[in-house]
Design a protein around this motif. Structure first.
Motif, PDB file in Angstrom:
ATOM      1  N   ASP A  81       0.849  -1.197   0.000  1.00  0.00           N
ATOM      2  CA  ASP A  81       0.000   0.000   0.000  1.00  0.00           C
ATOM      3  C   ASP A  81       0.882   1.244   0.000  1.00  0.00           C
ATOM      4  O   ASP A  81       1.429   1.622   1.027  1.00  0.00           O
ATOM      5  CB  ASP A  81      -0.903  -0.044   1.246  1.00  0.00           C
ATOM      6  CG  ASP A  81      -1.721   1.225   1.402  1.00  0.00           C
ATOM      7  OD1 ASP A  81      -2.565   1.266   2.315  1.00  0.00           O
ATOM      8  OD2 ASP A  81      -1.513   2.197   0.638  1.00  0.00           O
ATOM      9  N   GLU A 115       0.515  10.167   3.523  1.00  0.00           N
ATOM     10  CA  GLU A 115      -0.789   9.868   2.886  1.00  0.00           C
ATOM     11  C   GLU A 115      -1.727   9.192   3.889  1.00  0.00           C
ATOM     12  O   GLU A 115      -2.930   9.449   3.901  1.00  0.00           O
ATOM     13  CB  GLU A 115      -0.554   8.944   1.694  1.00  0.00           C
ATOM     14  CG  GLU A 115      -1.800   8.682   0.838  1.00  0.00           C
ATOM     15  CD  GLU A 115      -2.692   7.542   1.336  1.00  0.00           C
ATOM     16  OE1 GLU A 115      -2.238   6.772   2.209  1.00  0.00           O
ATOM     17  OE2 GLU A 115      -3.830   7.460   0.878  1.00  0.00           O
ATOM     18  N   GLU A 116      -1.188   8.328   4.742  1.00  0.00           N
ATOM     19  CA  GLU A 116      -2.086   7.607   5.666  1.00  0.00           C
ATOM     20  C   GLU A 116      -2.524   8.457   6.845  1.00  0.00           C
ATOM     21  O   GLU A 116      -3.396   8.067   7.603  1.00  0.00           O
ATOM     22  CB  GLU A 116      -1.355   6.361   6.198  1.00  0.00           C
ATOM     23  CG  GLU A 116      -1.005   5.335   5.140  1.00  0.00           C
ATOM     24  CD  GLU A 116      -2.205   4.631   4.532  1.00  0.00           C
ATOM     25  OE1 GLU A 116      -2.011   3.760   3.687  1.00  0.00           O
ATOM     26  OE2 GLU A 116      -3.344   4.965   4.914  1.00  0.00           O
ATOM     27  N   GLN A 184      -7.214  -2.863  -2.703  1.00  0.00           N
ATOM     28  CA  GLN A 184      -7.530  -3.106  -1.281  1.00  0.00           C
ATOM     29  C   GLN A 184      -8.936  -3.723  -1.254  1.00  0.00           C
ATOM     30  O   GLN A 184      -9.920  -3.056  -1.050  1.00  0.00           O
ATOM     31  CB  GLN A 184      -7.420  -1.795  -0.504  1.00  0.00           C
ATOM     32  CG  GLN A 184      -5.969  -1.299  -0.507  1.00  0.00           C
ATOM     33  CD  GLN A 184      -5.798   0.165  -0.179  1.00  0.00           C
ATOM     34  OE1 GLN A 184      -6.347   1.025  -0.849  1.00  0.00           O
ATOM     35  NE2 GLN A 184      -4.990   0.457   0.844  1.00  0.00           N
ATOM     36  N   HIS A 366      -3.876  -2.772   4.819  1.00  0.00           N
ATOM     37  CA  HIS A 366      -3.660  -2.156   6.156  1.00  0.00           C
ATOM     38  C   HIS A 366      -3.379  -3.229   7.200  1.00  0.00           C
ATOM     39  O   HIS A 366      -3.742  -3.083   8.365  1.00  0.00           O
ATOM     40  CB  HIS A 366      -4.851  -1.271   6.571  1.00  0.00           C
ATOM     41  CG  HIS A 366      -4.864   0.025   5.833  1.00  0.00           C
ATOM     42  ND1 HIS A 366      -5.715   1.063   6.117  1.00  0.00           N
ATOM     43  CD2 HIS A 366      -4.102   0.470   4.803  1.00  0.00           C
ATOM     44  CE1 HIS A 366      -5.493   2.073   5.295  1.00  0.00           C
ATOM     45  NE2 HIS A 366      -4.521   1.739   4.488  1.00  0.00           N
TER      46      HIS A 366
HETATM   47 MN    MN Z   1      -3.645   2.909   2.937  1.00  0.00          MN
END
Ligand code: MN
Ligand code: HGY
Ligand code: MN
Ligand code: MN
Length: 393
Positions: A81, A115-116, A184, A366
């Motif tokens: 990711d 980004e997260e 995802q 995740h």
């Molecule tokens: Mn992510």
């Protein structure tokens, strides 16, 4: 996939996943790796005012073909990711170079920071700062769990916090943006395809619920004399599960009692709600339902409640003309909606934007189980190369 292996050891946490967050030492190590890879390919490297890194094939210029993703992760996140999109971009440059392609349009690779939102709690921080989707003053004041502000973190990373904010020069440089990302979910697995295109992203946001009660002794305080904020928080978690109907999603993945002692009734507790649905009305309805239940639970427990919206983005529908054009280039791949947010989702409001997905046999993300087979990663990089060649020819 080379590249992924290079960075596989960086930021592994005790759960076997990755904990890589913006403007940290680990982040600096990842940036160093990317900049080294870019320079090895003769790409010109620069950081923008918000800490995103750009690597240019040719002279930087406006209206460029831009691709990239992120290198940070959620706590305990998977290996693909973010990094898959960055490594595939580097591999796409190699593939295009090997066939003697020379872009007629400037071409850039970008690594977006945080980004997260794993450190400062605000998703897609680097791209949302660039587009002005988050107020710069509010961003500067964001704090991490240790109380370090974004301004301090940016300063210690060698940037000027006063310059954080909307970056029209950077936006002008983006003519079109394409992000490759591990899927995802199981869409491509179920369709038996290695690569797909994104059609849309669910509306989603994050809200902090802060319950305040009365800290006290776990043993000396009779049950009838308590104002325990954790009890109100627990009722709220169950309310979130009840509220998420009809395709909506509500998650509480983080609860922080203060002071957090086993033999201490917490004085307060922070709980974060991640709510997503098809469209703002439904998303806000879910949040309103959870908030009403939280208020009732807080009142029952003699606690106060403060709810703060930390980030929100409406449904993203990717540029259909661009998606159709790229699909013609790729030879008619599956087109999938996603519940996961991306920097591409932020940029889509400002520039023609597309996303490529690579099959994830586990469908899990995740978490360390997130996976993409080397052959599918290679297919993804080859598809990205075809797309970049088509756009920059
Ligand atoms: Mn992510
Ligand atoms: O939360 C998300 O959907 C993304 O991974 N930041
Ligand atoms: Mn991602
Ligand atoms: Mn004691």
């Amino acid at each position: 996939m080379t590249g992924l292996d290079d960075i596989a050891g960086v930021g592994v946490d005790r759960r076997g996943g990755f904990s890589r967050h913006g403007f940290t030492r680990v982040d600096a190590e990842l940036r160093e790796w990317f900049e080294g890879e870019a320079r090895r390919r003769g790409l010109g490297v620069e950081a923008d005012r918000n800490g995103n890194i750009w690597a240019w094939w040719g002279e930087p210029g406006d209206g460029a073909v831009v691709t990239g993703s992120h290198l940070d992760s959620v706590p305990g996140g998977g290996a693909f990711d973010g990094p898959l999109g960055v490594v595939a971009a580097l591999q796409a440059v190699d593939l295009l170079r090997d066939k003697g392609f020379m872009p007629r349009t400037p071409l850039a690779l970008v690594v977006f920071v945080e980004e997260e939102g794993g450190r400062f709690g605000s998703a897609c921080l680097g791209s949302r700062l660039m587009t002005g989707a988050i107020d710069a003053d509010r961003a500067r004041a964001l704090t991490d769990p240790d109380g370090t502000t974004l301004a301090d973190a940016v300063r210690s990373a060698g940037l000027d916090p006063a310059r954080l904010g909307r970056d029209d020069a950077a936006l002008r440089r983006i003519g079109v943006f394409v992000e490759l990302h591990v899927e995802q979910g199981r869409g491509l697995v179920d369709l038996g395809a290695p690569v797909g295109l994104a059609s849309s992203i669910l509306a989603h946001g994050r809200w902090r619920f802060r319950f305040t009660g009365e800290g006290n002794h776990a043993g000396a305080t009779l049950m009838g004399d308590r104002r325990d904020p954790v009890v109100a928080a627990a009722a709220t978690v169950l309310a979130a599960r009840r509220a998420a109907t009809g395709g909506a999603r509500a998650t509480v993945g983080r609860i922080l009692p203060t002071p957090g002692g086993t033999n201490v009734i917490a004085s307060s507790v922070d709980l974060w709600l991640d709510a997503r649905a098809d469209g703002t009305p439904r998303t806000r309805e879910v949040v309103a339902d959870v908030t009403a239940a939280a208020q009732a639970a807080a009142a029952d427990e003699g606690c106060s409640l403060q709810v703060t919206e930390e980030s929100y983005g409406d449904t993203v529908v990717f540029d259909r003309v661009l998606a159709d054009d790229l699909n013609a280039t790729l030879g008619d791949v599956p087109v999938l909606a996603t519940g996961a947010g991306h920097d591409a989702g932020v940029l889509a409001a400002h520039r023609p934007t597309a996303m490529l997905f690579v099959r994830n046999p586990t469908g899990v993300s995740h978490a360390p189980e997130e996976h993409a087979e080397p052959a599918d990663c290679a297919e993804g990089a080859a598809a990205l190369a075809r797309v970049l060649e088509h756009l920059a020819r």
